[in-house]
Design a protein around this motif. Structure first.
Motif, PDB file in Angstrom:
ATOM      1  N   ALA A  31       0.799  -1.230   0.000  1.00 22.24           N
ATOM      2  CA  ALA A  31       0.000   0.000   0.000  1.00 22.24           C
ATOM      3  C   ALA A  31       0.830   1.278   0.000  1.00 22.24           C
ATOM      4  N   ILE A  32       2.013   1.240   0.636  1.00 21.57           N
ATOM      5  CA  ILE A  32       2.732   2.503   0.837  1.00 21.57           C
ATOM      6  C   ILE A  32       3.181   3.132  -0.482  1.00 21.57           C
ATOM      7  N   LYS A  33       3.423   2.327  -1.496  1.00 21.60           N
ATOM      8  CA  LYS A  33       3.830   2.906  -2.782  1.00 21.60           C
ATOM      9  C   LYS A  33       2.712   3.737  -3.387  1.00 21.60           C
ATOM     10  N   HIS A  34       1.458   3.374  -3.086  1.00 22.62           N
ATOM     11  CA  HIS A  34       0.333   4.169  -3.570  1.00 22.62           C
ATOM     12  C   HIS A  34       0.183   5.448  -2.747  1.00 22.62           C
ATOM     13  N   PHE A  35       0.415   5.358  -1.437  1.00 23.09           N
ATOM     14  CA  PHE A  35       0.394   6.564  -0.610  1.00 23.09           C
ATOM     15  C   PHE A  35       1.441   7.566  -1.080  1.00 23.09           C
ATOM     16  N   ARG A  36       2.615   7.065  -1.483  1.00 22.99           N
ATOM     17  CA  ARG A  36       3.703   7.946  -1.872  1.00 22.99           C
ATOM     18  C   ARG A  36       3.422   8.699  -3.174  1.00 22.99           C
ATOM     19  N   LYS A  37       2.461   8.214  -3.940  1.00 16.59           N
ATOM     20  CA  LYS A  37       2.079   8.932  -5.153  1.00 16.59           C
ATOM     21  C   LYS A  37       1.381  10.249  -4.828  1.00 16.59           C
ATOM     22  N   TYR A  38       0.739  10.291  -3.657  1.00 14.63           N
ATOM     23  CA  TYR A  38      -0.096  11.446  -3.324  1.00 14.63           C
ATOM     24  C   TYR A  38       0.424  12.250  -2.126  1.00 14.63           C
ATOM     25  N   PHE A  39       1.298  11.638  -1.323  1.00 12.92           N
ATOM     26  CA  PHE A  39       1.756  12.303  -0.108  1.00 12.92           C
ATOM     27  C   PHE A  39       3.278  12.295  -0.055  1.00 12.92           C
ATOM     28  N   SER A  40       3.840  13.369   0.499  1.00  9.23           N
ATOM     29  CA  SER A  40       5.288  13.440   0.697  1.00  9.23           C
ATOM     30  C   SER A  40       5.692  12.565   1.882  1.00  9.23           C
ATOM     31  N   GLU A  41       7.007  12.335   2.001  1.00 11.45           N
ATOM     32  CA  GLU A  41       7.504  11.577   3.151  1.00 11.45           C
ATOM     33  C   GLU A  41       7.157  12.289   4.452  1.00 11.45           C
ATOM     34  N   LYS A  42       7.268  13.616   4.446  1.00 11.02           N
ATOM     35  CA  LYS A  42       6.936  14.393   5.642  1.00 11.02           C
ATOM     36  C   LYS A  42       5.478  14.178   6.038  1.00 11.02           C
ATOM     37  N   ALA A  43       4.561  14.197   5.082  1.00 10.51           N
ATOM     38  CA  ALA A  43       3.142  13.994   5.375  1.00 10.51           C
ATOM     39  C   ALA A  43       2.882  12.599   5.924  1.00 10.51           C
ATOM     40  N   LEU A  44       3.569  11.596   5.382  1.00  8.73           N
ATOM     41  CA  LEU A  44       3.388  10.228   5.872  1.00  8.73           C
ATOM     42  C   LEU A  44       3.948  10.067   7.282  1.00  8.73           C
ATOM     43  N   ILE A  45       5.043  10.774   7.577  1.00  7.91           N
ATOM     44  CA  ILE A  45       5.600  10.742   8.936  1.00  7.91           C
ATOM     45  C   ILE A  45       4.608  11.344   9.919  1.00  7.91           C
ATOM     46  N   ILE A  46       4.039  12.493   9.567  1.00 16.43           N
ATOM     47  CA  ILE A  46       3.061  13.150  10.439  1.00 16.43           C
ATOM     48  C   ILE A  46       1.829  12.263  10.628  1.00 16.43           C
ATOM     49  N   GLY A  47       1.294  11.749   9.530  1.00 14.52           N
ATOM     50  CA  GLY A  47       0.106  10.895   9.618  1.00 14.52           C
ATOM     51  C   GLY A  47       0.362   9.605  10.373  1.00 14.52           C
ATOM     52  N   GLY A  48       1.525   8.996  10.140  1.00 12.27           N
ATOM     53  CA  GLY A  48       1.844   7.755  10.832  1.00 12.27           C
ATOM     54  C   GLY A  48       1.992   7.953  12.324  1.00 12.27           C
ATOM     55  N   ALA A  49       2.728   8.996  12.735  1.00 13.51           N
ATOM     56  CA  ALA A  49       2.899   9.273  14.164  1.00 13.51           C
ATOM     57  C   ALA A  49       1.563   9.611  14.810  1.00 13.51           C
ATOM     58  N   GLY A  50       0.699  10.342  14.093  1.00 13.49           N
ATOM     59  CA  GLY A  50      -0.620  10.674  14.625  1.00 13.49           C
ATOM     60  C   GLY A  50      -1.476   9.438  14.843  1.00 13.49           C
ATOM     61  N   ALA A  51      -1.448   8.499  13.898  1.00 20.96           N
ATOM     62  CA  ALA A  51      -2.216   7.260  14.050  1.00 20.96           C
ATOM     63  C   ALA A  51      -1.721   6.435  15.229  1.00 20.96           C
TER      64      ALA A  51
END
Length: 408
Positions: A282-302
């Motif tokens: 799944a993460i390769k699809h997330f990376r199409k739409y979100f930056s690494e910074k956004a994924l770090i923020i979202g992951g830590a928040g979850a």
């Protein structure tokens, strides 16, 4: 063909060894309770392994530059055989500590396997080669907890320890007979593996290192106390905390330990399956739409939300909800932060930079279990998970200050 065969052997060695590791670790809290210890003792037990690994692994890495990857890999696997046999026959807390200290001293297999892959792959194929370790790691840690739960329910720490020793011995034999040694001229030196302080002033890098430390300390608080939490909340509610840091007033009986082994094993398996699915597909699809910074923020928040929800369920089945949320967040956070760290560092210093990043994670695995066990034993389970959630939330806030790099 020779390179592919080497990668295949490394995959099998790491997978089989991590299978044995995954069998043991989620079950440690149950056997600390069995031998009349507290959640704080579980924390010390977890930290003792990480402390030895932090002190010894960099030195073994340097030694592998001199004498070869294969001897160090064989040493590590043989050490795990001994450590797991001690765990199998442990009948007291001191023996549990001896087993984890020995395992920590021997813990050089993953770093040495990474160095081996770096030796046999070109820069263009390096990421693909390292993915072999990630796949073996994930698969071993998915199957390990389920097998550990089954074995713990059948034969306690004897069955778990013997099975883990068997898997480590099998890895040893595979490496001994089928893994080719790397000639000295071909070995790529990994300089300054633990010199995290060198990188503090690099723009964005010091913050990334601090977030790694804070996040790992938060996450390991949950890992450390979870088995004891299951025993006390769902199986032995009469086992109330009393008598200071080192002892519980009452403990679960053998039947409850068996039930806890199975429940903990299946829940950690679910966490592993979610992590493998996210990181593998799944993460390769997330990376199409979100930056690494956004994924770090979202992951830590979850992860923060999952940890905050951890003490709410009144039935064990509902524990899967925060656990899956934590697994989802961790699967976004970990590869995204490590990728950002790699991109922030100069290309000629990737080994040193990633070594510094790993050092911060190791420090988090030393400090987090001690903090989690202390909060759990001295205050309440809720204190552990709320503090951990607060730390993960601070990671989420701090990540907003990370640089946003352009996608490749």
């Amino acid at each position: 063909m020779k390179q592919r065969a080497s990668l295949g052997i490394i995959f099998l060695v790491v997978f089989i060894d991590l299978l044995g590791f995954g069998i043991v670790v989620p079950q440690l809290g149950i056997y600390v309770d069995k031998y009349k210890g507290s959640a704080f003792m579980v924390g010390l037990l977890m930290s003792s392994y990480s402390l030895m690994q932090f002190l010894i692994a960099p030195r073994l890495g340097k030694l592998s530059d001199k004498i070869g990857r294969k001897p160090i890999l064989l040493y590590s696997l043989a050490g795990f055989v001994v450590a797991n046999l001690v765990f199998a026959f442990a009948d007291s807390l001191p023996m549990l500590f001896v087993s984890r200290l020995l395992a920590g001293i021997a813990a050089a297999n993953i770093a040495t396997a990474q160095a081996y892959i770096a030796d046999v792959t070109s820069e263009e194929r390096r990421a693909q080669g390292m993915a072999v370790i990630g796949a073996a790691f994930g698969l071993g840690f998915v199957l390990g907890p389920a097998l550990g739960g089954l074995l713990g329910g059948l034969g306690g720490n004897l069955a778990i320890g013997l099975a883990s020793a068997f898997f480590s011995a099998l890895s040893f034999l595979l490496a001994l007979f089928f893994l080719a040694e790397i000639p000295k001229a071909q070995r790529k030196r990994r300089r300054g593996e633990g010199r995290w302080w060198v990188w503090i002033k690099l723009p964005g890098f010091g913050l990334a290192l601090f977030l790694s430390l804070l996040y790992t300390a938060a996450f390991t608080q949950m890992e450390t106390t979870f088995a004891v939490f299951v025993l006390q909340k769902f199986l032995a509610p009469h086992a109330q905390l009393a008598g200071g840091l080192f002892h519980l007033h009452a403990h679960a009986d053998a039947a409850m330990h068996q039930q806890a082994s199975q429940k903990v094993g299946w829940l950690f398996t679910a966490i592993g399956l979610v992590s493998v699915f996210i990181q593998g597909f799944a993460i390769k699809h997330f990376r199409k739409y979100f930056s690494e910074k956004a994924l770090i923020i979202g992951g830590a928040g979850a992860v923060a939300i999952g940890l905050a929800l951890f003490t709410l369920p009144t039935r064990f089945i509902w524990m899967y909800v925060p656990a899956v949320l934590i697994a989802f967040g961790a699967a976004l956070y970990n590869p995204s932060l490590s990728a950002l760290v790699s991109r922030l560092a100069p290309s000629e210093n990737q080994g040193e930079a990633l070594g510094a990043y790993q050092s911060m994670g190791a420090l988090g695995r030393i400090l987090g279990p001690i903090l989690g066990g202390f909060l759990y034993t001295s205050f309440a389970p809720s204190a552990t998970y709320f503090v951990a959630a607060g730390m993960a939330f601070l990671v989420c806030l701090g990540a907003w200050r990370l640089p946003r790099l352009k996608s490749h």
